[in-house]
Design a protein around this motif. Structure first.
Motif, short mmCIF file in Angstrom:
data_model
loop_
_atom_site.label_atom_id
_atom_site.label_comp_id
_atom_site.label_asym_id
_atom_site.label_seq_id
_atom_site.Cartn_x
_atom_site.Cartn_y
_atom_site.Cartn_z
N ILE A 38 12.58 -4.94 -9.04
CA ILE A 38 11.55 -4.53 -8.08
C ILE A 38 11.41 -3.02 -8.15
O ILE A 38 12.38 -2.29 -7.93
N PRO A 73 10.48 0.28 -6.61
CA PRO A 73 10.30 0.70 -5.23
C PRO A 73 9.06 1.55 -4.99
O PRO A 73 8.64 1.71 -3.85
N GLY A 110 5.90 -1.43 -6.42
CA GLY A 110 5.96 -2.80 -5.94
C GLY A 110 5.92 -3.83 -7.06
O GLY A 110 5.85 -5.03 -6.80
N VAL A 122 7.04 -6.50 -9.61
CA VAL A 122 8.11 -7.49 -9.57
C VAL A 122 8.17 -8.11 -10.96
O VAL A 122 7.18 -8.67 -11.43
N THR A 152 6.88 -8.53 -3.05
CA THR A 152 6.58 -7.22 -2.48
C THR A 152 5.15 -7.20 -1.95
O THR A 152 4.28 -7.94 -2.40
N THR A 166 2.40 -4.05 -1.38
CA THR A 166 2.14 -2.63 -1.60
C THR A 166 0.84 -2.29 -0.91
O THR A 166 -0.22 -2.81 -1.27
N TYR A 205 11.39 -7.86 6.22
CA TYR A 205 10.62 -6.86 5.46
C TYR A 205 11.55 -5.68 5.21
O TYR A 205 11.94 -4.98 6.15
N THR A 225 11.72 -2.11 3.68
CA THR A 225 10.85 -1.04 3.18
C THR A 225 11.55 -0.23 2.09
O THR A 225 12.70 0.16 2.24
N GLN A 226 10.80 0.03 1.01
CA GLN A 226 11.38 0.76 -0.12
C GLN A 226 10.74 2.11 -0.38
O GLN A 226 11.40 3.00 -0.89
N VAL A 241 5.52 0.43 0.33
CA VAL A 241 6.02 -0.69 -0.48
C VAL A 241 7.18 -1.35 0.25
O VAL A 241 8.14 -0.66 0.63
N THR A 279 9.72 -5.09 0.36
CA THR A 279 10.11 -6.39 -0.15
C THR A 279 10.27 -7.33 1.03
O THR A 279 10.86 -6.95 2.04
#
Ligand code: M6P
Ligand code: ZN
Length: 187
Positions: A8, A10, A13, A15, A68, A70, A97, A99-100, A145, A147
């Motif tokens: 993933i 970050p 987003g 995958v 994800t 985005t 959720y 957050t990245q 972004v 996950t």
């Protein structure tokens, strides 16, 4: 079904590998933002912008799946770009959720009228209890972004939020994001 490590990104987003994706564009949100004039002006000026993209990883017959979302930065009038918002079709299914990158606000409401907001920022994993409607809002200037992970059987129930909106709005006031009660919300 076999175990697998899924990459993933970050910041984008992405995958890898993934089993599907879709994008949502501004034109699909007519009537959802409160400032109709600002909506038409933005659509006319900027075109049919992608406001968010969802990518998923789904193993057939698994109980859970993940992916994800985005969200692009942007605003319609004083309202930030946001997701549709939904309850789950199955009322006993929650979600998380994580957050990245970027910053945002997760807006939640329960069937019995409680509201909560959870700030989204890198490193924070938001717990969404079963039967709480949830909508994410990008309050920053960069992509947001995150996950997510939930049951494959959770499903989406969009009807109530599409018809009534949410009880809380996230708006820009002097360039700062604030949560306010939705003046148009009818119980
Ligand atoms: C998250 C998950 C998805 C959802 C997406 C967009 O990524 O909850 O299941 O589809 O957000 O939200 P919405 O479907 O409300 O537009
Ligand atoms: Zn959900």
């Amino acid at each position: 079904m076999l175990p697998e490590g899924v990459a993933i990104d970050p910041l984008t987003g992405a995958v890898t590998p993934n089993t599907g994706e879709y994008t949502k564009r501004l034109s699909e949100f007519r009537g959802i933002y409160r400032d109709q004039k600002a909506f038409d002006a933005l659509l006319g000026m900027a075109g049919d912008l992608v406001t968010y993209r969802v990518v998923e990883y789904r193993a057939e017959n698994s109980d859970i799946f993940f992916g994800t979302t985005t969200m692009m930065p942007g605003r319609v009038g004083d309202e930030y770009f946001m997701t549709r918002g939904h309850y789950h079709a199955r009322r006993d299914r929650g979600e998380i959720y994580y957050t990245q990158s970027g910053e945002g606000m997760l807006v939640l409401q329960s069937r019995d009228g409680q509201t909560r907001e959870v700030a989204m920022k890198p490193g924070i994993c938001a717990f969404i209890p079963p039967d709480w409607a949830h909508r994410s809002v990008n309050t920053g200037k960069t992509p947001l972004v995150f996950t997510w992970c939930c049951g494959q059987d959770a499903g989406h129930d969009y009807d109530e939020i599409a018809a009534k909106g949410m009880r809380t709005l996230v708006i820009a006031e002097n360039e700062v994001s604030v949560c306010i009660p939705n003046p148009k919300y009818v119980t």
